[in-house]
Design a protein around this motif. Structure first.
Motif, PDB file in Angstrom:
ATOM      1  N   ASN A 186       2.274  -3.262  -2.048  1.00  0.00           N
ATOM      2  CA  ASN A 186       3.183  -3.862  -3.031  1.00  0.00           C
ATOM      3  C   ASN A 186       2.518  -4.892  -3.933  1.00  0.00           C
ATOM      4  O   ASN A 186       3.162  -5.430  -4.826  1.00  0.00           O
ATOM      5  N   GLU A 196       4.507   1.142  -6.723  1.00  0.00           N
ATOM      6  CA  GLU A 196       5.192   1.341  -8.000  1.00  0.00           C
ATOM      7  C   GLU A 196       4.642   2.556  -8.740  1.00  0.00           C
ATOM      8  O   GLU A 196       5.410   3.319  -9.329  1.00  0.00           O
ATOM      9  N   GLY A 211       8.829  -4.108 -10.596  1.00  0.00           N
ATOM     10  CA  GLY A 211       9.767  -5.045  -9.998  1.00  0.00           C
ATOM     11  C   GLY A 211      10.669  -4.447  -8.934  1.00  0.00           C
ATOM     12  O   GLY A 211      11.511  -5.143  -8.375  1.00  0.00           O
ATOM     13  N   SER A 212      10.499  -3.181  -8.622  1.00  0.00           N
ATOM     14  CA  SER A 212      11.321  -2.541  -7.584  1.00  0.00           C
ATOM     15  C   SER A 212      10.884  -3.015  -6.202  1.00  0.00           C
ATOM     16  O   SER A 212       9.715  -3.306  -5.972  1.00  0.00           O
ATOM     17  N   ARG A 213      11.813  -3.082  -5.287  1.00  0.00           N
ATOM     18  CA  ARG A 213      11.494  -3.398  -3.885  1.00  0.00           C
ATOM     19  C   ARG A 213      11.228  -2.074  -3.187  1.00  0.00           C
ATOM     20  O   ARG A 213      12.127  -1.253  -3.049  1.00  0.00           O
ATOM     21  N   LEU A 214      10.000  -1.886  -2.758  1.00  0.00           N
ATOM     22  CA  LEU A 214       9.600  -0.582  -2.236  1.00  0.00           C
ATOM     23  C   LEU A 214       8.939  -0.713  -0.875  1.00  0.00           C
ATOM     24  O   LEU A 214       8.310  -1.723  -0.573  1.00  0.00           O
ATOM     25  N   GLY A 215       9.085   0.343  -0.079  1.00  0.00           N
ATOM     26  CA  GLY A 215       8.468   0.373   1.238  1.00  0.00           C
ATOM     27  C   GLY A 215       7.761   1.699   1.483  1.00  0.00           C
ATOM     28  O   GLY A 215       7.572   2.505   0.561  1.00  0.00           O
TER      29      GLY A 215
END
Length: 188
Positions: A34, A46, A110-114
């Protein structure tokens, strides 16, 4: 290029992309996945999420085109290009250093990613490999795949397949550059 050689080259490219994701990104720490090299740059996740967003559109569109092409027979003539198809493919080739801006809904900044992003990317690659196998019996020169950002425009099936693959190659190379930058920063 004959359709069988064309599809074989795309199949190899997608298999390589999938292998790169497994070997280079799957074991990385979530914080590193991230981390952005610069505030306006994409992180590894992203970049892959951007590709997932395109795959969510193009994989079903390609599947629909292939289902419709069941009426047609595979052409033995060389894979052809329209002006739009040639321009789209050339613009996305990894060797093209010119930066492109993406559509707002395709921009994951800006996305919350896993880790689910990696799993989804792998699923999309597996599906694309299946679609490439199905394309062996289709006419790759039929215009049947609507362009994502303006669906009245259509690409030929072969153009759309190549566009998707070169777009992915371009961004996986971007991911590798991000990874190298982050590792260099950690080493300092």
């Amino acid at each position: 290029m004959t359709p069988s050689d064309f599809l074989a080259a795309l199949h190899t490219a997608v298999a390589d992309l999938r292998a790169t994701a497994h070997t280079q990104f799957a074991a990385l720490d979530p914080a590193l996945l991230n981390q952005r090299p610069a505030p306006a740059s994409w992180s590894i996740l992203e970049c892959l999420e951007h590709l997932n967003r395109y795959s969510r559109y193009y994989n079903p569109a390609l599947a629909k085109a292939l289902a419709k092409s069941g009426e047609a027979t595979a052409s033995s003539s060389e894979v052809g290009y329209s002006w739009l198809g040639r321009k789209s493919v050339e613009m996305m080739r990894p060797a093209n250093a010119k930066k492109s801006s993406t559509l707002k809904h395709m921009n994951p900044l800006g996305s919350r990613l896993g880790a689910e992003v990696l799993a989804e990317f792998d699923q999309h690659q597996a599906r694309l490999l299946e679609l490439l196998d199905r394309a062996r019996t289709a006419d790759l020169n039929r215009k049947t795949v609507p362009v994502e950002f303006f669906r009245l425009l259509k690409l030929r099936l072969g153009e759309a397949l190549e566009f998707v693959v070169v777009h992915q190659q371009r961004h996986v190379q971007q991911v590798l550059r991000v990874q190298a930058t982050l590792r260099a920063e950690l080493a300092c």
